[in-house]
Write an enzyme that holds these catalytic residues in place. Structure first.
Site, PDB file in Angstrom:
ATOM      1  N   ASP A 170       0.824  -1.208   0.000  1.00  0.00           N
ATOM      2  CA  ASP A 170       0.000   0.000   0.000  1.00  0.00           C
ATOM      3  C   ASP A 170       0.859   1.259   0.000  1.00  0.00           C
ATOM      4  O   ASP A 170       2.041   1.239   0.370  1.00  0.00           O
ATOM      5  CB  ASP A 170      -0.971   0.022   1.185  1.00  0.00           C
ATOM      6  N   GLU A 218       0.058  -1.304   5.682  1.00  0.00           N
ATOM      7  CA  GLU A 218       1.135  -0.870   6.573  1.00  0.00           C
ATOM      8  C   GLU A 218       1.011   0.608   6.891  1.00  0.00           C
ATOM      9  O   GLU A 218       1.262   1.037   8.021  1.00  0.00           O
ATOM     10  CB  GLU A 218       2.494  -1.165   5.922  1.00  0.00           C
TER      11      GLU A 218
END
Length: 393
Positions: free
Chosen positions: A79, A142
């Site tokens: 991400d 994350e």
């Protein structure tokens, strides 16, 4: 040993594909995961997903090499942070190399550059018929609290022969980092009683009550700065507390019905964030009781959004020694103030190091970039990794 010169352009081509997927944390990462799965299938590498609860996002775990202990995990998140409101000169989701040696695009340094390097090494790893396994562990979410990695780490612990170490490829300029701060994030929600703003006796403004709580956190942040340990290796040395998001109110002349704000606390190893915030939790409880005494439907509450442990420096750490050898790094010990999934791996009992291409100074910025020279250093790292795996040291 494979050629770093050949691995570099391969990695940059893969990076172009990875950057093209908008994997901002609020969106799904499944299109990127599907692309990686197809790439691994093309090289005969087995893989499996570790999805979130509703299947809209997924981690990915793959192994090149035998099912034996002593391998290495290459870990990274898929991400990226939003580009909203940032002044990009190039399309953030189109990889754009420039003559200055910089390669622009969202996630180039944080941290799709590392993922691309790890994937670029796959053909060489397969051809080398490694004696030691190399595990690829790609996570989701994350950037909003290291939310995906725990399930991935649990699977590794339960089902893989125990790896010897973990390399987390956050941007470090391709040098070894052996410690980081932890991060805990919280959401405070204050519920008021709406009324005309001229009739404050008939209601309570959630905004006004929230401001008092935010002022208390501001005071705490200043105290933590004053109490910084002069011997701390971190920059900044102190535990940091910042309020990142505030939402409240519906109109300027209405006592706000609701106000919410989010803050994060970043503690060095050995400091308990819940202990640091203990007095603030008491203030929340007191504010809640006082508001409910006036209007039962009003109140204040706090919820913990995420909690990522710090990563402590390991004495004679196997992962740090490994990364230094492969990176050609003879520099001093290093720690970083940001949080990463490294602390989660270390908490699970794995020797862990952070080492990846790019600089944290470019992360989360408009016109994020990774220098080609960093990708070249990363390619050399991966080439040595292939040689290590083939020899099964």
């Amino acid at each position: 040993m494979p050629s770093a010169e050949a691995l570099t352009p391969r990695a940059i081509d893969i990076l172009a594909s990875l950057v093209s997927f908008d994997t901002t944390s609020r969106l799904s990462n499944l299109a990127l995961i599907e692309w990686v799965e197809a790439y691994l299938d093309g090289h005969g590498v087995a893989h499996r997903r570790v999805p979130n609860h509703d299947g809209t996002k997924s981690n990915l775990l793959a192994t090149v090499g035998p099912a034996v202990e002593g391998g290495v995990v290459l870990s990274g998140h898929t991400d990226v942070v939003p580009v909203d409101g940032q002044a990009w000169v190039t399309d953030p989701f189109v990889l754009t190399p420039k003559d200055d040696g910089r390669i622009y695009g969202r996630g180039t340094c944080d941290m799709k550059g590392f993922l691309a390097l790890a994937l670029a090494a796959v053909p060489d790893l397969v051809a080398a018929k490694p004696r030691a396994p190399v595990h690829l562990a790609f996570s989701y979410d994350e950037e909003i609290g290291c939310l995906g990695a725990p399930d991935l780490i649990a699977l590794i612990a339960a089902e893989l022969p125990r790896p010897a170490l973990v390399v987390v490829g956050e941007p470090t300029d391709m040098v070894a980092v052996s410690g980081h701060k932890g991060i805990s994030s919280f959401v405070v929600t204050v519920t008021g009683k709406e009324a005309h703003s001229s009739q404050t006796h008939l209601g309570v403004s959630a905004n006004m009550e929230a401001v008092k709580l935010m002022a208390s956190l501001s005071d705490l942040a200043e105290r933590l700065e004053r109490e910084a340990d002069p011997a701390s290796p971190f920059v900044p040395k102190h535990t940091t507390l910042t309020i990142g998001l505030v939402h409240g109110g519906t109109a300027g002349n209405i006592l706000a019905r609701e106000c919410s704000f989010q803050f994060d606390l970043r503690c060095p190893p050995g400091q308990d964030p819940m202990k640091v915030l203990e007095p603030f939790f008491g203030q929340i409880a007191a504010a809640d009781a006082a508001m409910k005494a006036r209007f039962p439907e009003a109140g204040a509450k706090i919820s913990r959004r995420s909690g990522t442990p710090a990563m402590s420096v390991e004495k004679d750490g196997a992962a740090e020694a490994f990364a230094r050898r492969l990176a050609g790094d003879n520099g001093p010990p290093r720690v970083v103030p940001y949080a990463a999934e490294a602390g989660q791996f270390q908490q699970a009992g794995y020797s862990t190091v952070i080492c990846g291409p790019g600089s944290i100074d470019q992360a989360h910025q408009a016109n994020e970039y990774v220098e080609r020279s960093q990708m070249e250093r990363g390619a050399a790292f991966m080439a040595r990794l292939v040689d290590w795996a083939a020899r099964g040291e």
